[in-house]
Motif scaffolding. Structure first.
Motif, PDB file in Angstrom:
ATOM      1  N   VAL A  13     109.852  37.339  -6.774  1.00  0.00           N
ATOM      2  CA  VAL A  13     110.312  38.560  -7.435  1.00  0.00           C
ATOM      3  C   VAL A  13     109.082  39.305  -7.946  1.00  0.00           C
ATOM      4  N   ILE A  20     114.241  45.393 -14.950  1.00  0.00           N
ATOM      5  CA  ILE A  20     115.304  44.694 -14.228  1.00  0.00           C
ATOM      6  C   ILE A  20     114.934  43.240 -13.924  1.00  0.00           C
ATOM      7  N   TRP A  23     116.435  39.932 -15.622  1.00  0.00           N
ATOM      8  CA  TRP A  23     117.849  39.700 -15.327  1.00  0.00           C
ATOM      9  C   TRP A  23     118.007  39.089 -13.941  1.00  0.00           C
ATOM     10  N   VAL A  24     117.240  39.581 -12.992  1.00  0.00           N
ATOM     11  CA  VAL A  24     117.300  39.052 -11.627  1.00  0.00           C
ATOM     12  C   VAL A  24     116.791  37.613 -11.603  1.00  0.00           C
ATOM     13  N   GLU A  27     119.444  35.236 -12.928  1.00  0.00           N
ATOM     14  CA  GLU A  27     120.533  34.998 -11.972  1.00  0.00           C
ATOM     15  C   GLU A  27     120.087  34.082 -10.839  1.00  0.00           C
ATOM     16  N   LEU A  28     118.875  34.291 -10.350  1.00  0.00           N
ATOM     17  CA  LEU A  28     118.375  33.432  -9.283  1.00  0.00           C
ATOM     18  C   LEU A  28     118.292  31.984  -9.751  1.00  0.00           C
ATOM     19  N   LEU A  77     112.095  39.863  -3.461  1.00  0.00           N
ATOM     20  CA  LEU A  77     112.810  40.962  -4.097  1.00  0.00           C
ATOM     21  C   LEU A  77     111.756  41.834  -4.759  1.00  0.00           C
ATOM     22  N   LEU A  79     110.824  44.475  -7.009  1.00  0.00           N
ATOM     23  CA  LEU A  79     111.315  45.268  -8.132  1.00  0.00           C
ATOM     24  C   LEU A  79     110.198  46.000  -8.856  1.00  0.00           C
TER      25      LEU A  79
END
Length: 102
Positions: A13, A20, A23-24, A27-28, A77, A79
């Motif tokens: 990430v 953001i 939060w990602v 969740e991961l 990801l 971001l």
């Protein structure tokens, strides 16, 4: 998605310390992923959990800083980006926005 569907998978990430990113990352981890958190300044990233590895990667425009950063990851990801303009010259701000985000 099942709660542990990403068990044993590595996901990178960029911008993990941004608006953001945390939060990602959460969740991961919740779904069982091992997260490679790419951050410019590791001191800004306060996520301390099993399954999260902080990797200081440097400037997005410095390709050499990213060599090997995502080795072994099943996904990246992206971001990270430039979102805010301050009191900069508008032409400079636009050039920086494009250089980082595009």
């Amino acid at each position: 998605m099942s709660a542990r569907r990403l068990e044993g998978k590595s996901v990178a990430v960029t911008g993990a310390s941004g608006f953001i990113g945390p939060w990602v990352v959460a969740e991961l981890v919740r779904h069982g992923a091992r997260v490679i958190a790419g951050v410019r300044e590791s001191a800004r990233f306060h996520w301390q959990a099993d399954g999260v590895v902080h990797r200081k990667t440097g400037d997005l425009q410095d390709g050499a800083a990213w060599v090997g950063a995502f080795e072994g990851c099943m996904a990246v990801l992206h971001l990270a980006g430039r979102a805010h303009f301050t009191r900069e010259d508008p032409a400079y701000a636009l050039a920086q926005h494009r250089a980082v985000n595009v």
